[in-house]
Design a protein around this motif. Structure first.
Motif, short mmCIF file in Angstrom:
data_model
loop_
_atom_site.label_atom_id
_atom_site.label_comp_id
_atom_site.label_asym_id
_atom_site.label_seq_id
_atom_site.Cartn_x
_atom_site.Cartn_y
_atom_site.Cartn_z
N ARG A 1 27.41 19.09 55.81
CA ARG A 1 28.22 18.05 55.21
C ARG A 1 28.31 18.07 53.94
NH1 ARG A 1 28.21 13.51 58.71
NH2 ARG A 1 28.40 12.45 56.85
N ASP A 2 27.35 18.75 52.96
CA ASP A 2 27.69 18.66 51.62
C ASP A 2 28.72 19.61 51.37
OD1 ASP A 2 25.68 16.47 51.41
OD2 ASP A 2 24.20 17.86 50.65
N ASN A 3 28.60 20.70 51.94
CA ASN A 3 29.89 21.51 51.79
C ASN A 3 31.08 21.19 52.00
OD1 ASN A 3 27.92 23.67 51.04
ND2 ASN A 3 28.06 24.83 52.84
N HIS A 4 31.47 20.01 52.54
CA HIS A 4 32.74 19.65 53.09
C HIS A 4 32.72 17.95 52.31
CE1 HIS A 4 31.91 22.75 55.66
NE2 HIS A 4 33.20 23.04 55.50
N PRO A 5 32.72 17.60 51.12
CA PRO A 5 32.62 16.36 50.68
C PRO A 5 33.67 15.52 50.91
CG PRO A 5 33.08 17.84 48.92
CD PRO A 5 32.63 18.75 50.13
N SER A 6 34.94 16.28 51.19
CA SER A 6 36.17 15.65 51.15
C SER A 6 36.57 14.92 52.55
CB SER A 6 37.55 16.40 50.83
OG SER A 6 37.36 16.59 49.51
N LEU A 7 35.88 15.53 53.74
CA LEU A 7 36.30 15.22 55.11
C LEU A 7 34.87 15.49 55.79
CD1 LEU A 7 38.60 14.01 56.51
CD2 LEU A 7 39.35 16.36 57.22
N SER A 8 34.11 14.54 56.19
CA SER A 8 32.73 14.83 56.75
C SER A 8 33.14 15.36 58.17
CB SER A 8 32.04 13.70 56.75
OG SER A 8 31.59 13.42 55.40
N PRO A 9 32.40 16.25 58.73
CA PRO A 9 32.34 16.69 60.09
C PRO A 9 31.85 15.32 61.00
CG PRO A 9 30.43 17.59 59.02
CD PRO A 9 31.35 16.85 57.98
N ARG B 1 19.76 46.05 49.78
CA ARG B 1 20.77 45.39 50.40
C ARG B 1 21.57 44.51 49.59
NH1 ARG B 1 18.10 43.41 56.25
NH2 ARG B 1 20.12 43.25 56.73
N SER B 2 22.99 44.40 49.85
CA SER B 2 23.60 43.32 48.91
C SER B 2 24.00 42.29 49.71
CB SER B 2 25.32 44.13 48.74
OG SER B 2 25.75 44.33 49.80
N LEU B 3 24.44 41.17 49.02
CA LEU B 3 24.76 39.97 49.59
C LEU B 3 26.21 39.31 49.27
CD1 LEU B 3 23.15 37.05 50.59
CD2 LEU B 3 22.82 36.78 48.46
N SER B 4 26.61 38.62 50.14
CA SER B 4 27.93 37.94 49.85
C SER B 4 27.73 36.41 49.91
CB SER B 4 28.90 38.43 50.84
OG SER B 4 28.73 38.15 52.31
N ILE B 5 28.61 35.90 49.01
CA ILE B 5 28.44 34.45 48.89
C ILE B 5 30.05 33.95 49.09
CG2 ILE B 5 26.31 34.44 47.59
CD1 ILE B 5 27.66 33.68 45.07
N CYS B 6 29.97 32.33 49.18
CA CYS B 6 30.95 31.85 49.13
C CYS B 6 30.68 30.34 49.21
CB CYS B 6 31.95 31.97 50.49
SG CYS B 6 33.84 32.18 50.15
N LEU B 7 30.31 29.71 48.00
CA LEU B 7 29.76 28.44 47.90
C LEU B 7 30.24 27.55 46.81
CD1 LEU B 7 26.11 29.73 47.58
CD2 LEU B 7 27.10 28.55 49.65
N PRO B 8 30.37 26.23 47.06
CA PRO B 8 31.13 25.48 45.80
C PRO B 8 30.07 25.39 44.71
CG PRO B 8 29.69 24.13 47.45
CD PRO B 8 29.80 25.55 48.03
N GLN B 9 30.87 25.04 43.49
CA GLN B 9 30.17 25.25 42.13
C GLN B 9 28.76 24.46 42.01
OE1 GLN B 9 31.59 26.96 39.83
NE2 GLN B 9 30.24 26.79 38.45
#
Length: 282
Positions: free
Chosen positions: A167-175, A249-257
């Motif tokens: 939910r916190d990852n989508h602050p503008s429109l809650s699931p 092993r490497s890691l990918s990320i896609c996160l808000p600031q």
């Protein structure tokens, strides 16, 4: 005339070549519509729904930069999508892609679409990472998702904390609210289960999660991060980096600031090649 769907190399000639349209065409082939007013494919659209976001029509569009009458095509595609939203009684249209946005998505700003949120993406090589950890004297234990499955109370805490992170990852429109059972069914198949991803205190309570989604290219994609004790997520992530180093092993990320700051990654990201993934809402 038989119209062939474009291949990745043909239809997305400019990097980055991992545009949303290509992923969506592969996953929802029955929902693809091609536009060929001049006998060759000038554009394509695809739509889909997500059970966590009822009443939203998600879509991706790409129009060839060399297409004739491009703005006429822009209007035609958006009109078709708007009619689809009406058919399904959807209240919103949402599209996402990497910055810089291609021309169609830039044009959407003039049609009432606004930036909903954005995340910052990169691939991390653990050997090049140095995570500064906060003073965290509490005695803790790290567990994998697989280990948590053997402890019902811990699993319950994991589901609660991960749902809040989602939910916190989508602050503008809650699931939409879903049952714990449904969230478990949606969440667990997506997770990497053999990497330490939970931090538990000496009372057996979960105080942080750093959950990785499965990824074909890396050890995982850092996805859901949360903590109940300040500094716990930072400590857990630092230990994850040590684990990844040991297994090369490497890691990918896609996160808000805000999450990058929580993990202590803000300065690291500034030195990496990153892309920004943006979500637009009407």
């Amino acid at each position: 005339m038989t119209i062939q769907l474009p291949t990745k190399s043909f239809f997305i000639p400019q990097p980055p070549d991992d545009r949303e349209i290509f992923w969506a065409m592969q996953r929802y082939p029955d929902n693809v519509k091609v536009y060929h007013p001049h006998g060759s494919i000038d554009g394509t659209s695809v739509f889909w729904h997500n059970r966590l976001w009822p009443n939203i029509l998600f879509f991706a569009v790409y129009v060839d930069p060399k297409a004739m009458d491009r703005h006429f095509l822009f209007h035609r595609i958006l009109d078709d999508l708007t009619k689809l939203a009406g058919k399904f009684s959807d209240k919103h249209l949402v599209t996402s892609d990497y910055d810089p946005q291609h021309d169609f998505n830039q044009w959407l700003h003039q049609q009432g679409f606004t930036l909903m949120d954005k995340v910052h993406c990169a691939t991390l090589n653990p050997d090049g990472l140095s995570i500064t950890t906060q003073n965290f004297p509490t005695s803790t234990q790290e567990l994998t998702v697989s280990e948590a499955l053997n402890h019902p109370e811990l699993l319950s805490q994991l589901l609660t904390m991960s749902w809040q992170a989602y939910r916190d990852n989508h602050p503008s429109l809650s699931p939409a609210t879903v049952s714990t059972h449904d969230w478990q069914a949606l969440l667990l198949p997506e997770l990497v289960s053999d990497i330490p991803s939970l931090l538990v205190n000496d009372s057996g309570n979960l105080i942080a999660i750093s959950l990785l989604a499965k990824s074909a290219q890396t050890a995982g994609k850092l996805w859901l991060v949360n903590e109940s004790t300040p500094g716990a997520a930072n400590r857990l992530f630092a230990n994850q980096v040590t684990w990844l180093k040991s297994y090369q092993r490497s890691l990918s990320i896609c996160l808000p600031q805000v999450t990058l700051k929580l993990l202590g990654l803000t300065e690291q990201m500034a030195m990496l090649k990153t892309t920004t993934y943006e979500n637009f809402l009407q």
